[in-house]
Scaffold this motif. Structure first.
Motif, PDB file in Angstrom:
ATOM      1  N   THR A 209     -54.803  22.840 -65.905  1.00 53.60           N
ATOM      2  CA  THR A 209     -55.884  21.965 -65.467  1.00 53.60           C
ATOM      3  C   THR A 209     -57.115  22.852 -65.305  1.00 53.60           C
ATOM      4  O   THR A 209     -57.024  23.946 -64.738  1.00 53.60           O
ATOM      5  CB  THR A 209     -55.525  21.311 -64.124  1.00 53.60           C
ATOM      6  N   VAL A 210     -58.248  22.379 -65.815  1.00 56.28           N
ATOM      7  CA  VAL A 210     -59.473  23.175 -65.744  1.00 56.28           C
ATOM      8  C   VAL A 210     -60.508  22.453 -64.890  1.00 56.28           C
ATOM      9  O   VAL A 210     -60.717  21.244 -65.056  1.00 56.28           O
ATOM     10  CB  VAL A 210     -60.054  23.405 -67.162  1.00 56.28           C
ATOM     11  N   THR A 211     -61.120  23.180 -63.977  1.00 51.48           N
ATOM     12  CA  THR A 211     -62.297  22.649 -63.289  1.00 51.48           C
ATOM     13  C   THR A 211     -63.499  23.463 -63.740  1.00 51.48           C
ATOM     14  O   THR A 211     -63.535  24.687 -63.585  1.00 51.48           O
ATOM     15  CB  THR A 211     -62.147  22.718 -61.763  1.00 51.48           C
ATOM     16  N   LEU A 212     -64.431  22.763 -64.344  1.00 53.20           N
ATOM     17  CA  LEU A 212     -65.615  23.393 -64.916  1.00 53.20           C
ATOM     18  C   LEU A 212     -66.788  23.135 -63.973  1.00 53.20           C
ATOM     19  O   LEU A 212     -67.146  21.986 -63.740  1.00 53.20           O
ATOM     20  CB  LEU A 212     -65.860  22.740 -66.272  1.00 53.20           C
ATOM     21  N   VAL A 213     -67.334  24.201 -63.410  1.00 51.37           N
ATOM     22  CA  VAL A 213     -68.467  24.066 -62.486  1.00 51.37           C
ATOM     23  C   VAL A 213     -69.705  24.595 -63.205  1.00 51.37           C
ATOM     24  O   VAL A 213     -69.760  25.771 -63.556  1.00 51.37           O
ATOM     25  CB  VAL A 213     -68.215  24.869 -61.190  1.00 51.37           C
ATOM     26  N   VAL A 214     -70.664  23.722 -63.445  1.00 51.55           N
ATOM     27  CA  VAL A 214     -71.840  24.124 -64.227  1.00 51.55           C
ATOM     28  C   VAL A 214     -73.109  23.892 -63.397  1.00 51.55           C
ATOM     29  O   VAL A 214     -73.301  22.827 -62.816  1.00 51.55           O
ATOM     30  CB  VAL A 214     -71.935  23.325 -65.547  1.00 51.55           C
ATOM     31  N   THR A 215     -73.935  24.926 -63.366  1.00 44.56           N
ATOM     32  CA  THR A 215     -75.196  24.852 -62.627  1.00 44.56           C
ATOM     33  C   THR A 215     -76.344  25.025 -63.601  1.00 44.56           C
ATOM     34  O   THR A 215     -76.271  25.838 -64.515  1.00 44.56           O
ATOM     35  CB  THR A 215     -75.247  25.976 -61.576  1.00 44.56           C
ATOM     36  N   ASN A 216     -77.371  24.237 -63.418  1.00 41.58           N
ATOM     37  CA  ASN A 216     -78.592  24.432 -64.194  1.00 41.58           C
ATOM     38  C   ASN A 216     -79.450  25.435 -63.428  1.00 41.58           C
ATOM     39  O   ASN A 216     -79.984  25.138 -62.370  1.00 41.58           O
ATOM     40  CB  ASN A 216     -79.324  23.098 -64.355  1.00 41.58           C
ATOM     41  N   GLY A 217     -79.555  26.637 -63.970  1.00 41.39           N
ATOM     42  CA  GLY A 217     -80.282  27.702 -63.295  1.00 41.39           C
ATOM     43  C   GLY A 217     -81.781  27.669 -63.527  1.00 41.39           C
ATOM     44  O   GLY A 217     -82.526  28.432 -62.926  1.00 41.39           O
ATOM     45  N   ASP A 218     -82.215  26.795 -64.390  1.00 43.37           N
ATOM     46  CA  ASP A 218     -83.654  26.699 -64.655  1.00 43.37           C
ATOM     47  C   ASP A 218     -84.354  25.980 -63.513  1.00 43.37           C
ATOM     48  O   ASP A 218     -83.803  25.061 -62.919  1.00 43.37           O
ATOM     49  CB  ASP A 218     -83.901  25.945 -65.973  1.00 43.37           C
ATOM     50  N   LYS A 219     -85.576  26.437 -63.245  1.00 44.13           N
ATOM     51  CA  LYS A 219     -86.354  25.778 -62.190  1.00 44.13           C
ATOM     52  C   LYS A 219     -87.488  24.968 -62.783  1.00 44.13           C
ATOM     53  O   LYS A 219     -88.354  24.480 -62.069  1.00 44.13           O
ATOM     54  CB  LYS A 219     -86.928  26.833 -61.234  1.00 44.13           C
ATOM     55  N   VAL A 220     -87.487  24.879 -64.107  1.00 43.10           N
ATOM     56  CA  VAL A 220     -88.601  24.226 -64.797  1.00 43.10           C
ATOM     57  C   VAL A 220     -88.404  22.718 -64.761  1.00 43.10           C
ATOM     58  O   VAL A 220     -87.343  22.211 -65.115  1.00 43.10           O
ATOM     59  CB  VAL A 220     -88.642  24.705 -66.269  1.00 43.10           C
ATOM     60  N   GLU A 221     -89.428  22.014 -64.311  1.00 38.31           N
ATOM     61  CA  GLU A 221     -89.391  20.554 -64.263  1.00 38.31           C
ATOM     62  C   GLU A 221     -89.018  19.979 -65.626  1.00 38.31           C
ATOM     63  O   GLU A 221     -89.493  20.456 -66.651  1.00 38.31           O
ATOM     64  CB  GLU A 221     -90.816  20.122 -63.869  1.00 38.31           C
ATOM     65  N   ASP A 222     -88.169  18.980 -65.622  1.00 39.55           N
ATOM     66  CA  ASP A 222     -87.830  18.227 -66.834  1.00 39.55           C
ATOM     67  C   ASP A 222     -86.864  18.966 -67.773  1.00 39.55           C
ATOM     68  O   ASP A 222     -86.602  18.507 -68.873  1.00 39.55           O
ATOM     69  CB  ASP A 222     -89.111  17.852 -67.609  1.00 39.55           C
ATOM     70  N   LEU A 223     -86.352  20.144 -67.361  1.00 41.23           N
ATOM     71  CA  LEU A 223     -85.515  20.912 -68.281  1.00 41.23           C
ATOM     72  C   LEU A 223     -84.040  20.721 -67.939  1.00 41.23           C
ATOM     73  O   LEU A 223     -83.449  21.494 -67.195  1.00 41.23           O
ATOM     74  CB  LEU A 223     -85.896  22.396 -68.224  1.00 41.23           C
ATOM     75  N   SER A 224     -83.462  19.657 -68.470  1.00 37.53           N
ATOM     76  CA  SER A 224     -82.058  19.378 -68.198  1.00 37.53           C
ATOM     77  C   SER A 224     -81.154  20.086 -69.191  1.00 37.53           C
ATOM     78  O   SER A 224     -81.512  20.279 -70.356  1.00 37.53           O
ATOM     79  CB  SER A 224     -81.785  17.876 -68.256  1.00 37.53           C
ATOM     80  N   HIS A 225     -79.995  20.491 -68.697  1.00 38.05           N
ATOM     81  CA  HIS A 225     -78.896  20.911 -69.562  1.00 38.05           C
ATOM     82  C   HIS A 225     -77.735  19.987 -69.277  1.00 38.05           C
ATOM     83  O   HIS A 225     -77.825  19.047 -68.496  1.00 38.05           O
ATOM     84  CB  HIS A 225     -78.457  22.346 -69.262  1.00 38.05           C
ATOM     85  N   GLY A 226     -76.619  20.329 -69.903  1.00 41.51           N
ATOM     86  CA  GLY A 226     -75.401  19.591 -69.635  1.00 41.51           C
ATOM     87  C   GLY A 226     -74.289  20.329 -70.306  1.00 41.51           C
ATOM     88  O   GLY A 226     -74.501  21.427 -70.857  1.00 41.51           O
ATOM     89  N   ILE A 227     -73.110  19.782 -70.240  1.00 41.94           N
ATOM     90  CA  ILE A 227     -72.023  20.398 -70.976  1.00 41.94           C
ATOM     91  C   ILE A 227     -71.116  19.319 -71.537  1.00 41.94           C
ATOM     92  O   ILE A 227     -70.829  18.319 -70.873  1.00 41.94           O
ATOM     93  CB  ILE A 227     -71.235  21.403 -70.105  1.00 41.94           C
ATOM     94  N   CYS A 228     -70.742  19.533 -72.788  1.00 42.98           N
ATOM     95  CA  CYS A 228     -69.801  18.646 -73.436  1.00 42.98           C
ATOM     96  C   CYS A 228     -68.688  19.521 -73.991  1.00 42.98           C
ATOM     97  O   CYS A 228     -68.969  20.506 -74.681  1.00 42.98           O
ATOM     98  CB  CYS A 228     -70.533  17.897 -74.561  1.00 42.98           C
ATOM     99  N   VAL A 229     -67.454  19.239 -73.635  1.00 43.77           N
ATOM    100  CA  VAL A 229     -66.316  20.022 -74.141  1.00 43.77           C
ATOM    101  C   VAL A 229     -65.648  19.214 -75.249  1.00 43.77           C
ATOM    102  O   VAL A 229     -65.083  18.144 -74.991  1.00 43.77           O
ATOM    103  CB  VAL A 229     -65.301  20.333 -73.024  1.00 43.77           C
ATOM    104  N   SER A 230     -65.736  19.723 -76.474  1.00 46.17           N
ATOM    105  CA  SER A 230     -65.239  18.964 -77.624  1.00 46.17           C
ATOM    106  C   SER A 230     -63.793  18.516 -77.424  1.00 46.17           C
ATOM    107  O   SER A 230     -62.952  19.276 -76.945  1.00 46.17           O
ATOM    108  CB  SER A 230     -65.282  19.836 -78.886  1.00 46.17           C
TER     109      SER A 230
END
Ligand code: CUK
Ligand code: CUA
Length: 624
Positions: free
Chosen positions: A555-576
Motif C-alpha cells: 500500500t502506498v501513501t503519496l504525500v505531495v506538496t506544491n513548493g512554489d509560492k507563485v500565485e496561480d502555479l498549480s501542480h498535481g500528480i497522476c500515477v499511471s
C-alpha cells in the motif's frame, strides 16, 4: 377557499383527461405539474404578454469586458452534480466548480485522504441550497453552506480558499432539503428534513406512516455538530431565519401525512412552521428531549400545540419561504395556490403567547400567478416571485399587497419554467435592487441542441427600473436549484495556501512520524511493514523524487506538496494506471493512499500545465 379547492379538484381531473397522446413538451409539463393548482382561485386575468410597457426599464449591462472583473460573486447550487459553482455576475462566467459531495478528478476530490475522510465511500450528492454565513444581516465572507438532499448531509465551504472543509451527516433525517444559517451572527444552520420516516428508522413501524416523523435540525455553524432536533408535523420544504436570531422557519406541505401523491395534496392549507429558538435552546440546556436509535442528539416534540412551534396555515402545498430585507415579512409561495402569503414576523410573538391565532400573522395573500415557488427582493419594497407553471416572474409591491391594493407591478416571460429566483444581495439587509437571476428548469430552443439531456437556462434580469428586462441567457448544467448573488467586496480569498493550515494535519503528522522535517522540501521514501510512505515536493518543473521503488502488493501513501509560492502555479500528480490524480495549488499539501497490485514501471506526472517543461515534470514508480 373550500369552494375553490373543490373547483381545483375538478380542473385537475379535466387536465388529466385532456393530456394528448403525444403532447408537446410544454403542454405535457403543464398537465403533469399543474394538478390542483390550475383551478384554484382561477386565472389571474393578467398575462405577461398582455402587459403594456407602462414605465421605464433599467439600463444595466451584463457585458464585462476582457480583463474586467464582475461586480458580484454568484454561489450556485450544482443540483444533482453534488457540487457548487462560483459564477461571476453579471457576466455569467463560470469561475470555479467546488467539489462537495461528488468526485472530481481535477482537484482529486474523492481521491485524496482529506476528501475521503469527509466523504467516506459516498460519491454522489444532490445539492439544492447554498447560503452564506452572516454577521448582523450581511455576509461575513467566511463560509458557504450547502445541503445534500440525497444522503441528508450538510457541507461547509471555506471562503478564504473556496474549498469544502466539513461534511456533517444529519441524524434521523432523510431528504434534507431547505437549510438556512442564522443571520444575526455565525451561530447555527437550520436544516429541514423533507421525508417523514420511522423514528428510529430501524425496521419498526415501516407500514404505519402515521408514526413517521420529520425533524428540524440545528447544526452548530462553528463545530458543524448537530445541537438539537425538533419533531414536526408535515414534510418540511424550504427554510428561513429572521434577522435577530429569534426564529427559524420551515415551510411544511403534506400536513395530511400522506404517502401517495393524492393523499399529500388533499388539504387546502399546509403551514409555515415557526420555531421559537430561545425556548428550544433553554429546554435543551435543561436536558429535555428524547433520542432515537444510536443518535445522541436530543429531540424535542414540536408537533402542533407544542410550546416550541406555531403552525401558520398557508395555502397550498407551499414551497418557498423568503424573508424580505427589512426583516419584517416572510413570504410563502403557494405552489398549488396562485397566491403568496405575507407573514408579519412582528406578530409571531403574540401568536406564541396565544394572544392571536397563528393565521392572524398573515397580513396579505395576493395572487401572483399559477405555480409560485420562490421570492426575491429589491431595496424598494418590491418582491419578485418565480411562477413555474406560467413561466413568468411577477414583480409585486409588498406594501400595496398589505393595503389590499393591486400589488402587481410587472410580469416578464422567462424561458422556461423557472424554479428558483434570487436577486443581488436579496437575502441580506443590503439588497440592492440591481439583478435578478431566474434559474429555469428547461432551455428547450434557447441553445444548440446537445442530445436528450439538455443543458438548462438561467436568465439574468435587470431589475433597476420599474419594469424588468432580460439581458442575458446563460446555459447551465443540470440542475440549477438555487443561487446567491453577493457583492464582491465582501470576500477576501487567499492567493496562496498558508502551509500551516490545519487542512494538512494528516500529512504533517505523517511527516513527523516518519522523520520528514519540512514538507516544502521533502524527498523521502519510508517503508513501514507493507505500507510505503512517499514524500515529495513539486517545484516547477521538477518533483523532488525522480523515482521510487515499492513491492507488488504494497500500500502506498503519496504525500505531495506544491513548493512554489507563485500565485496561480498549480501542480498535481497522476500515477499511471493507479487511478490516482490530484492537484496541489501553491503551498498546498495533499495525499492519497492506493494499492500496487502489479509489477512494472509506472510513470507519475504533473497534470497541470505549470511550466514550459511541464511535460517533463514526471518520474517513475517502479514496482518490483
Ligand atoms: S427547491 Cu429546487 S426549485 Cu430544492 Cu429550493 Cu424550489
Ligand atoms: Cu507541475 Cu505541470
Amino acid at each position: 377557499m373550500d369552494e375553490k379547492a373543490n373547483k381545483g379538484k375538478e380542473v385537475k381531473e379535466e387536465v388529466a383527461q385532456e393530456t394528448p397522446k403525444n403532447p408537446e413538451r410544454r403542454s405535457l409539463l403543464k398537465a403533469g405539474v399543474v394538478l390542483g393548482a390550475a383551478g384554484i382561485g382561477g386565472a389571474l386575468g393578467l398575462k405577461a404578454t398582455d402587459i403594456e410597457a407602462a414605465g421605464k426599464t433599467g439600463n444595466l449591462s451584463a457585458h464585462v469586458g476582457p480583463g474586467d472583473l464582475d461586480d458580484y460573486y454568484g454561489f450556485w447550487s450544482g443540483g444533482h452534480s453534488g457540487e457548487i459553482r462560483i459564477m461571476g455576475i453579471p457576466s455569467g462566467r463560470e469561475l470555479k466548480r467546488i467539489p462537495v459531495f461528488n468526485y472530481d478528478a481535477a482537484y482529486g476530490w474523492g481521491t485524496t485522504n482529506f476528501s475521503k475522510s469527509l466523504l467516506g465511500d459516498k460519491r454522489s450528492g444532490d445539492t439544492h441550497h447554498v447560503h452564506l454565513s452572516y454577521n448582523d444581516g450581511i455576509y461575513d465572507g467566511k463560509y458557504a453552506f450547502v445541503n445534500d438532499k440525497a444522503q441528508a448531509r450538510l457541507a461547509r465551504i471555506r471562503l478564504d480558499t473556496f474549498v469544502t472543509d466539513t461534511i456533517t451527516e444529519i441524524p434521523n433525517a432523510q431528504g434534507t432539503h431547505g437549510i438556512f444559517p442564522s443571520r444575526n451572527k455565525l451561530d447555527a444552520v437550520y436544516c429541514n428534513s423533507e421525508f417523514r420516516i420511522p423514528l428510529p428508522n430501524d425496521g419498526k413501524d415501516m407500514l404505519d406512516p402515521k408514526k413517521y416523523g420529520a425533524l428540524h435540525t440545528c447544526i452548530d455553524a462553528k463545530s458543524m455538530k448537530p445541537r438539537w432536533q425538533v419533531l414536526v408535523d408535515g414534510n418540511m420544504d424550504l427554510c428561513a431565519t429572521d434577522y435577530h436570531g429569534k426564529y427559524s422557519m420551515a415551510i411544511s406541505y403534506n400536513s395530511e401525512g400522506g404517502v401517495t401523491l393524492n393523499e399529500m395534496i388533499a388539504s387546502d392549507r399546509d403551514w409555515l412552521i415557526v420555531f421559537n429558538l430561545a425556548k428550544i435552546e433553554a429546554d435543551i440546556k435543561r436536558g429535555k428531549g428524547t433520542t432515537y436509535g444510536s443518535s445522541k442528539v436530543k429531540v424535542l416534540d414540536g408537533r402542533k400545540g407544542s410550546p416550541y412551534t406555531i403552525y401558520i396555515p398557508v395555502p397550498k402545498s407551499p414551497h418557498g419561504v423568503n424573508v424580505d430585507p427589512t426583516g419584517r415579512y416572510a413570504v410563502c409561495a403557494g405552489k398549488l395556490s396562485p397566491t403568496v402569503s405575507v407573514v408579519d414576523l412582528e406578530k409571531v410573538d403574540q401568536a406564541f403567547a396565544g394572544k392571536i391565532k397563528p393565521r392572524d400573522c398573515v397580513v396579505a395573500e395576493p395572487e401572483v400567478g399559477i405555480g409560485p415557488l420562490h421570492t426575491a427582493f429589491d431595496n424598494r419594497g418590491n418582491a419578485y416571485t418565480s411562477i413555474f407553471i406560467d413561466s413568468v416572474i411577477t414583480k409585486w409591491n409588498i406594501a400595496k399587497a398589505i393595503k389590499g391594493e393591486n400589488p402587481i407591478v410587472h410580469k416578464i416571460d422567462i424561458h422556461y419554467q423557472v424554479g428558483h429566483i434570487n436577486a443581488s444581495m436579496s437575502e441580506t439587509k443590503e439588497a440592492d435592487g440591481k439583478w435578478v437571476i431566474s434559474l429555469n428548469k428547461f432551455s428547450k430552443d434557447r441553445f444548440l441542441p446537445v442530445g436528450p439531456f439538455r443543458n438548462e437556462n438561467e436568465q439574468l434580469i435587470d431589475i433597476s427600473g420599474e419594469e424588468m428586462r432580460v439581458v442575458h441567457d446563460v446555459a447551465t448544467h443540470p440542475e440549477p436549484h438555487d443561487a446567491v448573488i453577493a457583492r464582491r467586496d465582501l470576500f477576501r480569498p487567499e492567493k496562496v495556501w498558508n502551509n500551516n493550515d490545519s487542512r494538512f494535519d494528516l500529512e504533517r503528522n505523517l511527516a513527523k512520524k516518519y522523520g520528514v522535517k519540512d514538507l516544502m522540501t521533502a524527498a523521502k521514501v519510508v517503508r513501514d511493514g507493507k505500507h510505503v510512505y512517499v514524500f515529495m515536493t513539486g517545484i516547477a518543473p521538477n518533483f523532488s523524487l525522480n523515482e521510487f521503488t515499492v513491492k507488488k502488493g504494497d500500500t502506498v501513501t503519496l504525500v505531495v506538496t506544491n513548493g512554489d509560492k507563485v500565485e496561480d502555479l498549480s501542480h498535481g500528480i497522476c500515477v499511471s494506471h493507479h487511478d490516482v490524480n490530484f492537484g496541489v495549488s501553491p503551498q498546498e499539501t495533499a495525499s492519497a493512499t492506493f494499492k500496487v497490485p502489479n509489477k512494472g514501471v509506472f510513470w507519475f506526472y504533473c497534470p497541470w500545465f505549470c511550466h514550459a517543461l511541464h511535460l517533463e515534470m514526471r518520474g517513475r514508480m517502479i514496482v518490483t
